[in-house]
Design an enzyme around this catalytic site. Structure first.
Site, PDB file in Angstrom:
ATOM      1  N   GLY A   9      -5.346   3.030   3.488  1.00 17.56           N
ATOM      2  CA  GLY A   9      -6.199   2.734   2.426  1.00 17.56           C
ATOM      3  C   GLY A   9      -6.378   4.160   1.370  1.00 17.56           C
ATOM      4  N   GLY A  32       0.804  -1.112  -0.005  1.00 16.19           N
ATOM      5  CA  GLY A  32       0.057  -0.018   0.075  1.00 16.19           C
ATOM      6  C   GLY A  32       0.895   1.338  -0.016  1.00 16.19           C
ATOM      7  CB  CYS A  50     -12.961 -17.327   5.905  1.00 13.26           C
ATOM      8  SG  CYS A  50     -14.395 -18.265   5.745  1.00 13.26           S
ATOM      9  CD  GLN A  73      -7.422  -2.948  -4.735  1.00 17.27           C
ATOM     10  OE1 GLN A  73      -6.602  -3.215  -3.941  1.00 17.27           O
ATOM     11  NE2 GLN A  73      -8.616  -3.500  -5.010  1.00 17.27           N
ATOM     12  CB  THR A  74      -2.786   2.785  -9.248  1.00 17.80           C
ATOM     13  OG1 THR A  74      -4.046   3.831  -9.200  1.00 17.80           O
ATOM     14  CG2 THR A  74      -2.929   1.949 -10.445  1.00 17.80           C
ATOM     15  CB  SER A  75      -0.536   3.446  -4.287  1.00 15.98           C
ATOM     16  OG  SER A  75      -0.566   1.944  -3.624  1.00 15.98           O
TER      17      SER A  75
HETATM   18  P1  NAD Z   1       1.008  -1.301  -3.698  1.00 19.25           P
HETATM   19  O1  NAD Z   1       1.796   0.059  -3.741  1.00 19.25           O
HETATM   20  O2  NAD Z   1       1.563  -2.285  -3.247  1.00 19.25           O
HETATM   21  O3  NAD Z   1       0.557  -1.519  -5.533  1.00 19.25           O
HETATM   22  C1  NAD Z   1       0.094  -0.358  -6.305  1.00 19.25           C
HETATM   23  C2  NAD Z   1       0.474  -0.684  -7.667  1.00 19.25           C
HETATM   24  O4  NAD Z   1       0.088   0.312  -8.606  1.00 19.25           O
HETATM   25  C3  NAD Z   1       2.198  -0.733  -7.851  1.00 19.25           C
HETATM   26  O5  NAD Z   1       2.599  -1.928  -8.405  1.00 19.25           O
HETATM   27  C4  NAD Z   1       2.403   0.466  -8.881  1.00 19.25           C
HETATM   28  O6  NAD Z   1       3.672   0.327  -9.410  1.00 19.25           O
HETATM   29  C5  NAD Z   1       0.914   0.498  -9.453  1.00 19.25           C
HETATM   30  N1  NAD Z   1       1.015   1.823 -10.166  1.00 19.25           N
HETATM   31  C6  NAD Z   1       0.914   3.087  -9.229  1.00 19.25           C
HETATM   32  N2  NAD Z   1       0.482   3.975 -10.236  1.00 19.25           N
HETATM   33  C7  NAD Z   1       0.247   3.558 -11.461  1.00 19.25           C
HETATM   34  C8  NAD Z   1      -0.373   4.026 -12.443  1.00 19.25           C
HETATM   35  N3  NAD Z   1      -0.797   5.429 -12.711  1.00 19.25           N
HETATM   36  N4  NAD Z   1      -0.622   3.110 -13.593  1.00 19.25           N
HETATM   37  C9  NAD Z   1      -0.274   1.673 -13.610  1.00 19.25           C
HETATM   38  N5  NAD Z   1       0.182   1.530 -12.223  1.00 19.25           N
HETATM   39  C10 NAD Z   1       0.454   1.978 -11.517  1.00 19.25           C
HETATM   40  O7  NAD Z   1      -0.482  -1.061  -3.091  1.00 19.25           O
HETATM   41  P2  NAD Z   1      -1.593  -1.880  -2.919  1.00 19.25           P
HETATM   42  O8  NAD Z   1      -1.015  -2.803  -1.583  1.00 19.25           O
HETATM   43  O9  NAD Z   1      -1.605  -2.661  -4.275  1.00 19.25           O
HETATM   44  O10 NAD Z   1      -2.757  -1.074  -2.729  1.00 19.25           O
HETATM   45  C11 NAD Z   1      -3.361  -0.273  -3.938  1.00 19.25           C
HETATM   46  C12 NAD Z   1      -4.285   0.683  -3.466  1.00 19.25           C
HETATM   47  O11 NAD Z   1      -5.456   0.051  -2.917  1.00 19.25           O
HETATM   48  C13 NAD Z   1      -3.977   1.397  -2.206  1.00 19.25           C
HETATM   49  O12 NAD Z   1      -4.594   2.933  -2.271  1.00 19.25           O
HETATM   50  C14 NAD Z   1      -4.724   1.020  -1.110  1.00 19.25           C
HETATM   51  O13 NAD Z   1      -4.803   1.702   0.000  1.00 19.25           O
HETATM   52  C15 NAD Z   1      -6.029   0.484  -1.844  1.00 19.25           C
HETATM   53  N6  NAD Z   1      -6.572  -0.744  -1.152  1.00 19.25           N
HETATM   54  C16 NAD Z   1      -7.571  -1.154  -1.301  1.00 19.25           C
HETATM   55  C17 NAD Z   1      -8.384  -2.102  -0.525  1.00 19.25           C
HETATM   56  C18 NAD Z   1      -9.674  -2.494  -0.684  1.00 19.25           C
HETATM   57  O14 NAD Z   1     -10.072  -3.485   0.045  1.00 19.25           O
HETATM   58  N7  NAD Z   1     -10.320  -2.056  -1.717  1.00 19.25           N
HETATM   59  C19 NAD Z   1      -7.440  -2.810   0.412  1.00 19.25           C
HETATM   60  C20 NAD Z   1      -6.197  -2.575   0.348  1.00 19.25           C
HETATM   61  C21 NAD Z   1      -5.571  -1.614  -0.460  1.00 19.25           C
END
Ligand code: NAD
Length: 578
Positions: free
Chosen positions: A513, A65, A424, A276-278
């Protein structure tokens, strides 16, 4: 001009610890280094978070994240280990933003570790102030499970992603995702679960990811099926698989904003679009368009202000592309990364919220019933222990078809990373003895440990994203029925109550998040070592924790929560007076 100040990228965490290099993950087996299993569980879970198989950048203490860390510095990591090894069974260790700050005599039933990460007072609660403190080594971003030592790799999120997409399939298509194409971005720690969750629901996934290493990692762990050389190849393969009704996933190494724009230009409208990019972190999480990863990493160092501007510009284009595809018929939803909030806050675009978040769309009905991501890890390190718990959960809830289907799929398709673990979704719903679903299962695991059918204790924890543990107006509490999206008393009550109930580790964080200032959330662990004390703790915590979800949503006026409270005898004082 963004409100963001330039922020340092090197937070001075020091050189990786010799102890960490030696551990390379959680210690396993039945011999322990600490005085008791409750302390040992904390030590193993911290090291599990930093297992190179589990964490995204363990040498930087980054678990997932964006920059979610498990400890503030390598020195702090060493100090935490030393404290845990020395911690008595009637003491409590305090960890403040990833470093140990105190230790007090308490009592046997009290938590062994209490954690608070990234919390700031309202007026100062911003990335800007956070980054200043972080640069001085005074605070740490704990994300959700990273800083509370509850991360179990991409497998931790897989069931939530699976459940969300399954609910989408039921709502939108009256079935699963067969023949449907999902376009998304990100193949990191959590986001990497997306392709597998789509194929488990029989759909087709096209994922854009800028970092080739992340793509390789998902291929190696079977979360992703293929990598295409370019977008045209990905679209052709995806269409072919969708027409044949075959589950399929493919990654393209490119910026997701560019990918979605290119789809719109080619008149290719995916059935579902999400991301789900960061995006919650415009400096250290999201990549701007027009740069390779190396070029962007360089820009972040040399000109962080410009990086942030370009990152936010790309996010605005990204949101525009999602809105365009939605207009042309795609089902669009934000997947919990605050992409919409960033574009609204920094680009003044209120229409960024013209597509919904995943919680109000697909998750809230489950939260109303106290359902959430119950997860457990085998401290022995032996996969057979998790397989025994798989049998136990399906024996205990034979009528729950989706749970049985999930366990079968997980056994077939989800590789363990680090300590063998499972997730689960379980809820409140009490049986004739007044035991909740979560308590029944935890007590059964505790019996199996006591009988020796499981070789070492199991630690039960969960995501912070749960029914009654989060205030996050752009995610878990978006669009609450009574407008209480930003009321943060609930996660604080959740943490306090779980301390009172005897959880073994309890934590409260800010900003998981969705970024600093956008959320408060709490978590807990209970160690099931087969003892009567563990049974007592499990009975209490797995009543109070999901119970918070029921009362929080009943208080907000949700019928499902009121019904759950009535059926399961959960007191809701103000309602009971009516
Ligand atoms: P992470 O940083 O490990 O992975 C994010 C990925 O996105 C990286 O591999 C990065 O290279 C890629 N990325 C960033 N910008 C990009 C772009 N413009 N185009 C393409 N790729 C791009 O983070 P994560 O653990 O995978 O979490 C991702 C996001 O999802 C975070 O914002 C996190 O807070 C959120 N999240 C949501 C949930 C949920 O339940 N919905 C759970 C956990 C995390």
């Amino acid at each position: 001009m963004s409100e963001q100040e330039p922020a340092p990228t090197n937070t001075g965490i020091g050189e990786p610890s010799a102890e960490w290099r030696e551990y390379q993950g959680a210690p396993t087996g039945t011999d322990i280094e600490c005085e008791g299993w409750r302390q040992e569980a904390a030590l193993r879970m911290l090291n599990n978070n930093l297992d190179p198989e589990v964490a995204e950048k363990p040498e930087e203490l980054v678990v997932y994240g964006g920059t979610g860390r498990a400890a503030r510095s390598w020195d702090a990591y060493d100090a935490i280990l030393a404290e845990l090894r020395d911690l008595g069974g009637e003491e409590t260790l305090l960890v403040q933003s990833g470093q140990p700050v105190g230790r007090f005599p308490t009592h046997e039933r009290a938590p062994r570790v209490l954690i608070a990460n990234s919390n700031l007072v309202g007026k100062w609660d911003s990335w800007e102030h956070f980054h200043e403190l972080e640069a001085e080594g005074k605070i740490m971003y704990g994300q959700m499970t990273a800083g509370s030592w509850a991360y179990i790799g991409t497998q931790g999120i897989i069931q939530g992603t699976y459940e969300t997409l399954a609910e989408l399939g039921r709502q939108e298509y009256d079935d699963d995702l067969e023949g449907k194409i999902v376009a998304t971005g990100g193949l990191g720690g959590m986001s990497g679960a997306q392709p597998l969750a789509v194929t488990m629901n029989r759909g087709v996934c096209i994922a854009a990811e800028v970092d080739a290493h992340r793509i390789e990692r998902r291929l190696d762990t079977d979360y992703l099926m293929e990598r295409a050389d370019d977008l045209d190849e990905a679209l052709d393969n995806a269409e072919e698989a969708a027409e044949a009704g075959e589950p399929y996933s493919v990654a393209v190494e490119m910026n997701v904003a560019d990918m979605l724009e290119a789809m719109a230009e080619r008149d290719f409208v995916p059935d579902i679009v999400t991301d789900q990019t960061s995006a919650h972190d415009e400096l250290k999480g999201y990549y701007p368009s027009g740069y390779t990863v190396d070029e962007a990493d360089e820009l972040r160092e040399s000109d962080p202000e410009r990086y942030v501007e370009e990152s936010l510009d790309t996010m605005e284009r990204h949101v525009d592309a999602i809105l365009e595809l939605q207009d042309r018929g795609a089902v669009a939803f934000e997947y919990g990364n605050n992409l919409r909030g960033q574009v609204e806050d920094h680009r003044g675009r209120e229409d960024a919220f013209d597509f919904p978040g995943f919680v109000p769309a697909y998750i809230r009905p489950m939260f109303c019933r106290g359902r959430g991501p119950f997860r457990w890890a085998a401290l022995s390190g032996d996969p057979a222990d998790i397989h025994r718990t798989d049998e136990a959960v399906t024996e205990l809830f034979p009528e729950n078809d989706s749970l049985t289907r999930w366990i079968d799929l997980a056994q077939e398709q989800v590789s363990f990373q680090g300590l063998p673990s499972r997730v689960c979704w379980l809820g409140y719903e009490t049986d004739d003895d007044g035991l909740t679903e979560r308590a029944r299962f935890a007590l059964r695991i505790n019996e199996l440990v006591a009988d020796g059918e499981i070789s070492a204790p199991i630690v039960v924890t969960r995501d912070h994203l749960d029914a009654g543990s989060v205030a996050s107006p752009h995610r878990e509490t978006e669009a609450m029925k009574d407008g209480t999206d930003a009321v943060a008393d609930w996660p604080i009550l959740n943490a306090l109550l779980n301390c009172a109930a005897g959880a073994d580790i309890v934590s409260v964080h800010d900003g998981g998040g969705v970024g600093i200032g956008n959320a408060l959330h709490a978590n807990n662990h209970v160690v099931l070592d087969g003892s009567d004390l563990a049974a007592e703790k499990a009975r209490r915590v797995f009543t109070t924790d999901p119970g918070m979800g029921v009362i929080r949503h009943a208080d907000a006026g949700y019928d499902d929560a009121i019904d759950e409270a009535d059926q399961s005898d959960v007191p809701v004082p103000m309602r009971d007076r009516q």
